[in-house]
Design an enzyme around this catalytic site. Structure first.
Site, PDB file in Angstrom:
ATOM      1  N   ILE A 477       2.430   3.193   8.039  1.00 13.62           N
ATOM      2  CA  ILE A 477       1.797   2.043   8.476  1.00 13.62           C
ATOM      3  C   ILE A 477       2.423   0.588   7.862  1.00 13.62           C
ATOM      4  O   ILE A 477       1.837  -0.459   8.112  1.00 13.62           O
ATOM      5  CB  ILE A 477       0.319   2.203   8.604  1.00 13.62           C
ATOM      6  CG1 ILE A 477      -0.144   2.176   7.204  1.00 13.62           C
ATOM      7  CG2 ILE A 477      -0.295   3.169   9.596  1.00 13.62           C
ATOM      8  CD1 ILE A 477      -1.862   1.894   7.051  1.00 13.62           C
ATOM      9  N   GLY A 478       3.509   0.928   7.080  1.00 16.33           N
ATOM     10  CA  GLY A 478       3.871  -0.344   6.173  1.00 16.33           C
ATOM     11  C   GLY A 478       3.954   0.119   4.831  1.00 16.33           C
ATOM     12  O   GLY A 478       4.433  -0.647   4.147  1.00 16.33           O
ATOM     13  N   GLY A 480       5.225   2.886   3.007  1.00 20.76           N
ATOM     14  CA  GLY A 480       6.463   3.598   2.295  1.00 20.76           C
ATOM     15  C   GLY A 480       6.149   4.970   2.433  1.00 20.76           C
ATOM     16  O   GLY A 480       6.461   5.591   1.301  1.00 20.76           O
ATOM     17  N   SER A 518      -7.341   5.500   2.787  1.00 19.68           N
ATOM     18  CA  SER A 518      -6.458   5.669   1.704  1.00 19.68           C
ATOM     19  C   SER A 518      -6.370   7.202   1.544  1.00 19.68           C
ATOM     20  O   SER A 518      -6.209   7.763   0.363  1.00 19.68           O
ATOM     21  CB  SER A 518      -7.207   5.332   0.128  1.00 19.68           C
ATOM     22  OG  SER A 518      -7.747   3.846   0.347  1.00 19.68           O
ATOM     23  N   LYS A 705      -4.376  10.379  -5.984  1.00 19.48           N
ATOM     24  CA  LYS A 705      -5.240   9.702  -5.347  1.00 19.48           C
ATOM     25  C   LYS A 705      -4.973   8.776  -4.335  1.00 19.48           C
ATOM     26  O   LYS A 705      -3.592   8.344  -4.603  1.00 19.48           O
ATOM     27  CB  LYS A 705      -6.574   9.652  -6.030  1.00 19.48           C
ATOM     28  CG  LYS A 705      -7.305  10.612  -6.671  1.00 19.48           C
ATOM     29  CD  LYS A 705      -8.508  10.247  -7.660  1.00 19.48           C
ATOM     30  CE  LYS A 705      -8.534  10.100  -8.863  1.00 19.48           C
ATOM     31  NZ  LYS A 705      -9.733  10.123  -9.582  1.00 19.48           N
ATOM     32  N   GLY A 706      -5.542   8.037  -3.451  1.00 17.07           N
ATOM     33  CA  GLY A 706      -5.275   7.159  -2.661  1.00 17.07           C
ATOM     34  C   GLY A 706      -5.487   5.813  -3.397  1.00 17.07           C
ATOM     35  O   GLY A 706      -5.954   5.576  -4.161  1.00 17.07           O
ATOM     36  N   GLY A 708      -4.500   2.835  -0.841  1.00 18.34           N
ATOM     37  CA  GLY A 708      -4.325   1.928   0.110  1.00 18.34           C
ATOM     38  C   GLY A 708      -5.591   0.792   0.122  1.00 18.34           C
ATOM     39  O   GLY A 708      -5.069  -0.412   0.309  1.00 18.34           O
ATOM     40  N   GLU A 709      -6.782   1.389  -0.137  1.00 17.62           N
ATOM     41  CA  GLU A 709      -7.872   0.197  -0.161  1.00 17.62           C
ATOM     42  C   GLU A 709      -8.198  -0.075  -1.338  1.00 17.62           C
ATOM     43  O   GLU A 709      -8.666  -1.322  -1.758  1.00 17.62           O
ATOM     44  CB  GLU A 709      -9.073   0.947   0.793  1.00 17.62           C
ATOM     45  CG  GLU A 709      -8.700   0.825   2.176  1.00 17.62           C
ATOM     46  CD  GLU A 709      -9.523   2.045   2.708  1.00 17.62           C
ATOM     47  OE1 GLU A 709      -9.187   3.147   2.469  1.00 17.62           O
ATOM     48  OE2 GLU A 709     -10.089   1.930   3.912  1.00 17.62           O
TER      49      GLU A 709
HETATM   50 MO1  MOS Z   1      -8.523   1.580   6.897  1.00 18.92          MO
HETATM   51  S1  MOS Z   1     -10.019   0.122   7.318  1.00 18.92           S
HETATM   52  O1  MOS Z   1      -8.616   2.653   6.010  1.00 18.92           O
HETATM   53  O2  MOS Z   1      -6.914   1.250   7.721  1.00 18.92           O
END
Ligand code: MOS
Length: 752
Positions: A477-478, A480, A518, A705-706, A708-709
Site C-alpha cells: 500500500i506504499g 515497501g 499493522s 511485529k507490525g 504500520g500504525e
Molecule cells: Mo489501517 S486503519 O490498519 O489501514
C-alpha cells in the site's frame, strides 16, 4: 436489535483480525535465528522497486487503460437527508457517448454524497455531462451534522432509533474505592475532530468481464477481501472473481474493504460488455469514503502523592456519521497499572458519511486523552511525567491483571527517547518560560497489537535456471512490501534482495490478510521465511551427495551450496536444478503463536519539542523523537520511512487537519487540499526514528511485529503534551489551531 441503516463498516473486521485472540492456533513458532547470523535482515535495503516508482514506470490503478474502456461517474445526493421519490435516466441515456446508466438509490438518503445514480460513457467528460441530465425528485428532510446537536431529544432522527446510543463499557475494580484512596484527583476534557485519510492516490476501480469471470483492478488494501466481498454482493462464485492491485498511493484504512463504487463499476461493465473505470475525485475522496471518527472525552484520574494511580474514569462521546465510531478503551485498559477503572462510551449518529478505520482507529484518540491526563496529573503531582509513566509500568496485559507480555521493551523506548530529545531541558513546571515564544517538551506512550495473522501463505519457486520467484497475495500500500519479502527470501537463500522476483497484489496468489492493522510484515515475512527455509533444506539435500558432506555441514551463498568448513567445495544452484529438470515449489505458512499464555503488543514512546507563538497561537514542532519496540526490524530503511510518515501524519492531525461540516446544508465545506490543511515539508521538523530491535521470539520464526500504525498513535499526543509543557495549559483539542491555542491561553489567564 436490527440496525439496517447503519453502515456496518466491513473495514472494522480488521480490528478483530488485528487481535490474535480467538484465531486458530497451531504449534508455537520456531525460535528465530540470532541477529548476528543475519546479513540482509535488519540492514538498510533500498526499495527494489524504488526506481520504478520515482520514474513513473510503476502502474497505479489510475494509470491503467483497456481497449473499449468506459468511464463512469456517480451522481451523489446534495442533501444530507432526503427521500428519493424518483430518478429519471432517459435524458442521460440519450446523451452522446453514454452506454449505460443505473439507479442506485430510491428511498432514504442519509448523508450528502450518498450514491444516487451512475452513468458510463466513452469519456469522463461525457459521463460528467450526462450526470447533469439525470433528473432526481427529492423530498428534503431535516438533518443534523453536529454531534452535540444530534444528541438533543428534539434533533432530527438520523434513523429510526435515538441518535445517541451506548456503545462500550468496561469496569475493573471498584471505581469509588479507587478515588477514595487517591490523594490527588484531576478531571479534564479532550476532543479530537474528524480527520480525513487523504491518500495521495484517490480511490479507483476498473471492472472487466470475460464471460462469467470478473477481473477488477482496484486501489485496495486487501485483494482477497475485495474478491470475497464482490462475489458475495454480485452473487457469483469467488473463484470467478480476480482482484489485482499493482501499486498504490496510500490507503490509511479508507481502502480496506469493498467500496460501493467498485460494485457500480462491475454492474456497468456487465451491462455494457465493456471494461468500466471509476476514479474518485479529490472532492469525493474527501467526503465519500470515510474519516477518523471524532471523540469527546472526560477523564478523571486519581493518584497517591508518590504517583501511584488508584483510579481512572473515562467517558467518551464518539461520532462516526451514520456509522459507528471507534471504541477507544484499549489504551486505558492496557497501558498503565490502573486498579480501579471505569469506561463509558457512547456513540451519536449524524447525517454524514460513515467513518472508517483510520491508521490505528481508537488508539490515536484515546492516546491523546490518556496521555494528556498523564501529563496533567504529573503537573498536579509536581512530578516528572516520565517518572509517572515508569511508576505505573505494567509487565502484564490488561493493566497488570492478565497474561504476561511475550516481550515488552517500553522501558528501553523511554530511555532511548528521553536521551535523544534531551528530556532534562524541558520546563520542570509547565509554562515556566516567559516572552512571546515559549518552548516545551512532551511525551506519550503507545501500544498496538501488530502481532500478525497465523495461516498467511506464500509460495517460493526455484526455476531450472536457478532464479527465484516469490508469490504472495499480499499487497503493497506504499510501505515497501515487495522489498521486505525480497529481504527475507534473500537472507535465507544467500542472495541479494534485487535478485528475487516478487509477485504480489493478486487474489489468485496464496492467501494473505488485509494490509491494515499493522498486519503485513508479521504475517507475510514469517510465511516467506518458512518457504525459504524449506527451499534451503531441499537444496542442501540435493547437494549433499554431490559434495560428499551431510546437509548440516552445508551452507548457501552466491547462488551456490558449499561446505561450511571448505567453501571451495561448492556446487552451483543451476547444476542442482538441472538434475531435477523442472521448477521446484515451496509452500510457506505463517504458524500460530501461543496467545493463550502470552499477550503480544507493540510498544513505543514519542517525545516532541515545540515552540508556541503566544501572540498568534501558532505552533511549530522543532524536533520529534520516536522510539519503537516492534520486535526484529526487517528493513531499517523502510521501517524509518514508516515512522517518519506516522509522525508526520500525527503532527498534521495535531496542528491542522479537520473535516468541517456546514450545519445549514449538511455538506463538507473543505473537501479539497486548499481548505483542508495537511502538513507540508515546511511544517515537518527533524524526526528521529529509534528501534529497540529485539526479536519477539515466541511470536513467529523471525520475531517480527507490525509497524504500520504504531508511529501514528502517540505522535499527536506527544505534540499536544509539549504544548502543555510550553504554555502551562493543555489546549485539550486537536487540531490545535491558533484560535484554540489563544482560547486556552485566555482560560489559563482566567484561572479556569
Ligand atoms: Mo489501517 S486503519 O490498519 O489501514
Amino acid at each position: 436489535m436490527s440496525k439496517p441503516f447503519i453502515v456496518e463498516d466491513p473495514n472494522l473486521e480488521y480490528l478483530e483480525a488485528a487481535r490474535p485472540e480467538g484465531r486458530p492456533q497451531d504449534a508455537p513458532a520456531a525460535r528465530p535465528a540470532p541477529a548476528e547470523d543475519f546479513k540482509v535482515i535488519g540492514r538498510r535495503t533500498p526499495r527494489i522497486d524504488g526506481a520504478k516508482i520515482v520514474t513513473g514506470r510503476a502502474r497505479y490503478t489510475h494509470d491503467l487503460h483497456f481497449d473499449g474502456l468506459l468511464h463512469a461517474k456517480i451522481l451523489r445526493s446534495p442533501h444530507a437527508a432526503a427521500e428519493v421519490l424518483s430518478i429519471d435516466l432517459s435524458s442521460a441515456l440519450a446523451y452522446p457517448g453514454v452506454k449505460a446508466a443505473l439507479k442506485l438509490r430510491e428511498g432514504r438518503v442519509r448523508w450528502a454524497g450518498e450514491q444516487v445514480a451512475a452513468v458510463a460513457a466513452t469519456s469522463e467528460a461525457a459521463a460528467e455531462e450526462a450526470l447533469a441530465l439525470v433528473k432526481v425528485d427529492y423530498k428534503v428532510l431535516p438533518h443534523v451534522v453536529d454531534d452535540l446537536e444530534a444528541g438533543r431529544p428534539d434533533a432530527p432522527l438520523v434513523a429510526d432509533q435515538a441518535n445517541l446510543q451506548p456503545f462500550n463499557a468496561f469496569d475493573r475494580g471498584e471505581i469509588d474505592k479507587g478515588f477514595a484512596e487517591a490523594e490527588v484527583i484531576i478531571e479534564r476534557a479532550y476532543r479530537t475532530n474528524w480527520e480525513v485519510h487523504q491518500p495521495a492516490e484517490t480511490h479507483a476501480s476498473i471492472a472487466k468481464w470475460d464471460g462469467r469471470v470478473l477481473t477488477v483492478w482496484d486501489s485496495t488494501q486487501a485483494v482477497h477481501s475485495v474478491r470475497d466481498a464482490l462475489a458475495r454482493v454480485l452473487q457469483i462464485p469467488a473463484a470467478d472473481v480476480r482482484v489485482v492491485k499493482h501499486y498504490m498511493g496510500g490507503g490509511f484504512g479508507s481502502k480496506l474493504g469493498l467500496n460501493d463504487h467498485t460494485v457500480v463499476a462491475a454492474r456497468l461493465a456487465k451491462e455494457t460488455g465493456r471494461p468500466v473505470k471509476i476514479t474518485l475525485t479529490r472532492q469525493e475522496n474527501s467526503f465519500c469514503v470515510g474519516y477518523r471518527p471524532s471523540t469527546r472525552f472526560t477523564v478523571r484520574i486519581g493518584a497517591k502523592k508518590d504517583g501511584t494511580i488508584t483510579a481512572l474514569h473515562m467517558k467518551n462521546l464518539n461520532c462516526g456519521g451514520v456509522g459507528r465510531g471507534d471504541r477507544c478503551s484499549e489504551p486505558f485498559v492496557d497501558v498503565y497499572r490502573i486498579p480501579h477503572l471505569k469506561i463509558e462510551e457512547s456513540s451519536v449518529f449524524v447525517n454524514a458519511c460513515g467513518s472508517r478505520a483510520t491508521r490505528a482507529p481508537g488508539h490515536t484518540q484515546a492516546t491523546l486523552a490518556l496521555e494528556g491526563a498523564m501529563e496533567e496529573l504529573a503537573a498536579a503531582l509536581k512530578m516528572d511525567p516520565l517518572q509517572l509513566r515508569r511508576k505505573n509500568y505494567t509487565a502484564k496485559s490488561q493493566g497488570d491483571t492478565s497474561l504476561p507480555y511475550s516481550l515488552k521493551r517500553l522501558e528501553d523506548c523511554y530511555k532511548a527517547g528521553a536521551e535523544a530529545i534531551g528530556w532534562g531541558r524541558r520546563n520542570k513546571a509547565p509554562g515556566a518560560g516567559s516572552g512571546r515564544y515559549r518552548r516545551g517538551m512532551g511525551m506519550a506512550s503507545q501500544i498496538w497489537p501488530g502481532a500478525g495473522v497465523p495461516g498467511t501463505l506464500a509460495e517460493l519457486r526455484i526455476h531450472p535456471d536457478g532464479t527465484i520467484e516469490v508469490e504472495c497475495g499480499t499487497q503493497d500500500i506504499g510501505c515497501g512490501t515487495r522489498t521486505h519479502i525480497a529481504v527475507v527470501a534473500a537472507e535465507t537463500l544467500g542472495f541479494e534482495p534485487r535478485d528475487i522476483v516478487v509477485k504480489i497484489g493478486d487474489s489468485d496468489y496464496p492467501w494473505a490478510p488485509i494490509s491494515g492493522g499493522s498486519l503485513t510484515t508479521p504475517s507475510v515475512a514469517p510465511a516467506i521465511r518458512d518457504a525459504a527455509l524449506k527451499a534451503v533444506d531441499y537444496l542442501k539435500g540435493l547437494a549433499s551427495p554431490k559434495l560428499g558432506a551431510p546437509p548440516e555441514d552445508l551452507a548457501l551463498g552466491g547462488k551456490r551450496v558449499f561446505v561450511k568448513a571448505a567453501p571451495e567445495k561448492a556446487v552451483e544452484w543451476k547444476e542442482l536444478m538441472k538434475s531435477i529438470r523442472r521448477i521446484a515449489y515451496f509452500h510457506g505458512e505463517r504458524a500460530g503463536h501461543p496467545s493463550d499464555t502470552f499477550a503480544f503488543q507493540t510498544f513505543g514512546a514519542h517525545f516532541a519539542e515545540v515552540e508556541v507563538d503566544t501572540r498568534t497561537g501558532k505552533i511549530r514542532v522543532l524536533k520529534h523523537v520516536a522510539a519503537h519496540d516492534i520486535g526484529r526490524v526487517v528493513n531499517r530503511q523502510t521501517a524509518e520511512s514508516q515512522v517518519i510518515g506516522g509522525v508526520t501524519q500525527g503532527l498534521s492531525a495535531a496542528l491542522f487537519e479537520e473535516k468541517l461540516m456546514d450545519p445549514e446544508t449538511g455538506a463538507m465545506v473543505n473537501p479539497n487540499y486548499h481548505d483542508y490543511k495537511v502538513a507540508t515539508a515546511l511544517d515537518v521538523p527533524e524526526i528521529v526514528p529509534l528501534f529497540i530491535d529485539v526479536p519477539d521470539e515466541r511470536l513467529n520464526n523471525l520475531g517480527v511485529k507490525g509497524l504500520g500504525e504504531p508511529p501514528r498513535i502517540p505522535s499527536s499526543a506527544a505534540v499536544a503534551n509539549a504544548v502543555f509543557n510550553a504554555l502551562g495549559v493543555h489546549v485539550g483539542e486537536i487540531p490545535m489551531t491558533p484560535p484554540r491555542v489563544l482560547a486556552a491561553l485566555k482560560r489559563k489567564e482566567a484561572g479556569r
